[in-house]
Scaffold this motif. Structure first.
Motif, PDB file in Angstrom:
ATOM      1  N   VAL A  86     -25.566  -4.247  10.719  1.00 33.29           N
ATOM      2  CA  VAL A  86     -24.220  -4.815  10.787  1.00 33.29           C
ATOM      3  C   VAL A  86     -23.219  -3.689  11.019  1.00 33.29           C
ATOM      4  N   LYS A  87     -22.068  -4.087  11.525  1.00 36.19           N
ATOM      5  CA  LYS A  87     -20.916  -3.194  11.616  1.00 36.19           C
ATOM      6  C   LYS A  87     -19.962  -3.575  10.488  1.00 36.19           C
ATOM      7  N   ALA A 105     -25.952   6.903   4.273  1.00 40.32           N
ATOM      8  CA  ALA A 105     -25.916   5.545   3.708  1.00 40.32           C
ATOM      9  C   ALA A 105     -25.190   4.556   4.599  1.00 40.32           C
ATOM     10  N   PHE A 106     -24.173   5.030   5.337  1.00 39.17           N
ATOM     11  CA  PHE A 106     -23.341   4.125   6.125  1.00 39.17           C
ATOM     12  C   PHE A 106     -23.680   4.155   7.611  1.00 39.17           C
ATOM     13  N   THR A 107     -24.899   4.570   7.934  1.00 39.54           N
ATOM     14  CA  THR A 107     -25.328   4.635   9.339  1.00 39.54           C
ATOM     15  C   THR A 107     -25.094   3.295  10.041  1.00 39.54           C
ATOM     16  N   GLY A 108     -24.502   3.366  11.213  1.00 40.68           N
ATOM     17  CA  GLY A 108     -24.190   2.175  11.987  1.00 40.68           C
ATOM     18  C   GLY A 108     -22.758   1.726  11.844  1.00 40.68           C
ATOM     19  N   SER A 109     -22.080   2.187  10.790  1.00 42.26           N
ATOM     20  CA  SER A 109     -20.690   1.788  10.548  1.00 42.26           C
ATOM     21  C   SER A 109     -19.742   2.980  10.503  1.00 42.26           C
ATOM     22  N   GLU A 110     -20.240   4.137  10.969  1.00 36.10           N
ATOM     23  CA  GLU A 110     -19.404   5.344  10.904  1.00 36.10           C
ATOM     24  C   GLU A 110     -18.108   5.199  11.683  1.00 36.10           C
ATOM     25  N   ASP A 111     -18.131   4.419  12.785  1.00 32.84           N
ATOM     26  CA  ASP A 111     -16.946   4.287  13.624  1.00 32.84           C
ATOM     27  C   ASP A 111     -16.238   2.952  13.435  1.00 32.84           C
ATOM     28  N   LEU A 133     -17.200   8.939   8.095  1.00 25.63           N
ATOM     29  CA  LEU A 133     -16.496   7.714   8.491  1.00 25.63           C
ATOM     30  C   LEU A 133     -15.270   8.085   9.312  1.00 25.63           C
ATOM     31  N   SER A 134     -15.408   8.067  10.612  1.00 25.78           N
ATOM     32  CA  SER A 134     -14.370   8.594  11.501  1.00 25.78           C
ATOM     33  C   SER A 134     -13.115   7.733  11.559  1.00 25.78           C
ATOM     34  N   LYS A 135     -13.213   6.459  11.148  1.00 27.13           N
ATOM     35  CA  LYS A 135     -12.060   5.562  11.228  1.00 27.13           C
ATOM     36  C   LYS A 135     -11.514   5.175   9.852  1.00 27.13           C
ATOM     37  N   ILE A 136     -12.044   5.770   8.803  1.00 30.98           N
ATOM     38  CA  ILE A 136     -11.660   5.357   7.458  1.00 30.98           C
ATOM     39  C   ILE A 136     -10.162   5.547   7.224  1.00 30.98           C
TER      40      ILE A 136
END
Length: 462
Positions: A86-87, A105-111, A133-136
């Protein structure tokens, strides 16, 4: 609209991303987490709060941008690649027992991950995974035993992070590494036991800083806030050593962008003198403060055009402060559960826009006949749980009166006490009166409509 609470006080609305997510996933959304988790019927949101989970459930692939609510469980670890498939746009993991988070842990949702709640867990340092997390934009960390934040992690998210919520008794001083977050516009600080923040701690945020929330701390001073023209919201609660002078000293030149201010359960003996140029002020709330008076010059005459709501409840005020009469824009005034004993003729004289007045829970025993003379729009008056024994004759001065609450007040229903109402020629036809007679088994409204017309002129009919 996807409504995201970041910290106590800050709200984000990410409508475009949410609309895209709905289009991508279609109307029949496949739920990416198994029972006992439940998916929202319309939006890409999974609710799995307080389900006694001890680990992250297995994720099933699903399209769209998702929000996972996994707080208040018993999760201890976030393993590698926990959310692949999931994103994520928002991930809520507060109030678990998390003491470790894998680097990936957050692979797939970094962006895609914008909001991350990790508050009230057992993390001793800021996990490396957060730095990927580039968009956090917002992260909640309060209630974790972190003394400071890792420099390398903060540097990695410095360009995107705008909202941070932090603090615990394990934080011995202001976290020095916060200087690596130059784009913060909001800080929520909780539960710290150090007495002060360096005077220049917020200087780098001066241009765009918008929200400040400080709760349950031992602070007795604040950093310099002069020149913070964008600061629109402040909330100070449960800071037992924080005085009105300390707040005033931090904002000597005022806060011109201030729109909302809340002070609750601090150590304010008066309202801080910080509103001298707050022309955008819309609401001020003061609750459970040792407030005994308000200076006449706290609210400058003629400054406020948008100031509509003023709440001052559970304080030590013994009279209506004179300075309130200058607030001609306020439409709702609450002064409940104070120590006010009487209402004078001039107490609300300049509050010409007032539509609701709540005075519940005060030991009021007298209301001047000249009260409310200039308040033509006042429709709702609450004098419940006071010491009044009669309906104030001052109500004759209010043309728009619709509701009067006298519940719990010892109203004596007799012609001697209420006979004057028979001569109230301008009494609004649909006036609602709430409460019961203290001396007879009848509600006040029934007595007014059934018994008062029988009263003779010798009982004060005007």
């Amino acid at each position: 609209v996807l409504h995201l609470q970041v910290g106590y006080h800050v709200t984000l609305f990410i409508s475009q991303a949410h609309a895209f997510s709905r289009r991508s996933s279609g109307n029949d959304v496949n739920c990416p987490l198994p029972p006992p988790c439940e998916c929202d019927r319309d939006d890409p949101i999974v609710y799995c709060r307080d389900k006694n989970l001890t680990s992250i459930p297995t994720v099933t692939r699903a399209e769209g941008l998702w929000a996972f609510y996994l707080g208040a469980n018993k999760i201890r670890q976030i393993p590698s690649k926990s959310f692949v498939g999931v994103k994520l746009q928002m991930l809520i993991l507060d109030s678990n027992e998390i003491d470790s988070i894998a680097d990936d842990a957050f692979t797939g949702s970094e962006d895609s991950l914008i909001v991350l709640h990790l508050h009230y867990n057992r993390l001793k340092e800021l996990p490396s995974a957060v730095g990927k997390l580039s968009k956090i934009m917002g992260v909640n960390l309060q209630g974790n035993p972190m003394p400071d934040f890792r420099k390398d992690v903060l540097q990695n998210i410095s360009s995107s992070l705008q909202f941070i919520s932090m603090g615990s008794a394990a934080m011995p001083e202001w976290p020095s590494n916060l200087k690596y977050l130059p784009n913060l516009i909001s800080i929520d600080l909780y539960d710290v036991i150090f007495p002060n923040i360096p005077p220049d701690a917020f200087e780098m945020y001066k241009k765009n800083f918008s929200f400040l929330n400080i709760q349950n701390t031992s602070l007795n001073t604040l950093p310099n806030l002069d020149g913070f023209d964008s600061l629109g919201d402040i909330l100070f609660q449960g800071n037992k050593n924080l005085s009105a002078n300390a707040i005033t000293n931090a904002c000597r030149n005022g806060l011109p962008g201030l729109m909302h201010a809340t002070f609750q359960d601090n150590n304010l003996e008066t309202i801080p003198n910080i509103f001298q140029n707050s022309s955008k002020l819309g609401a001020l709330s003061v609750f459970s403060e040792p407030l005994e008076d308000i200076r006449d010059d706290v609210f400058p005459t003629g400054l406020f055009k948008h100031f509509m709501y003023l709440f001052i409840n559970d304080t030590r005020l013994t009279r209506i402060p004179r300075g309130l009469s200058s607030l001609e824009s306020v439409v709702r005034l609450q002064l409940t559960n104070n120590k006010i004993m009487e209402i004078g003729g001039e107490d609300f004289s300049g509050m010409t826009s007032l539509t609701s007045l709540y005075l519940s829970g005060n030991p009021i025993s007298e209301v001047s006949d000249d009260a409310f003379l200039s308040i033509n729009q006042l429709g709702d008056v609450r004098l419940d749980k006071t010491n009044l024994t009669t309906i104030p004759k001052a109500f004759r001065n209010i043309k728009a009166l619709q509701d009067v609450d006298l519940s719990g007040s010892p109203i004596q229903c007799s012609c001697k006490n209420l006979g004057w109402i028979k001569g109230w020629k301008t009494m609004p036809e649909n006036l609602q009166i709430y409460g019961s007679c203290a001396n007879i088994h009848m509600d006040i409204a029934s007595y007014v409509h059934l018994e008062v017309p029988k009263c003779t002129d010798s009982f004060g009919v005007v």
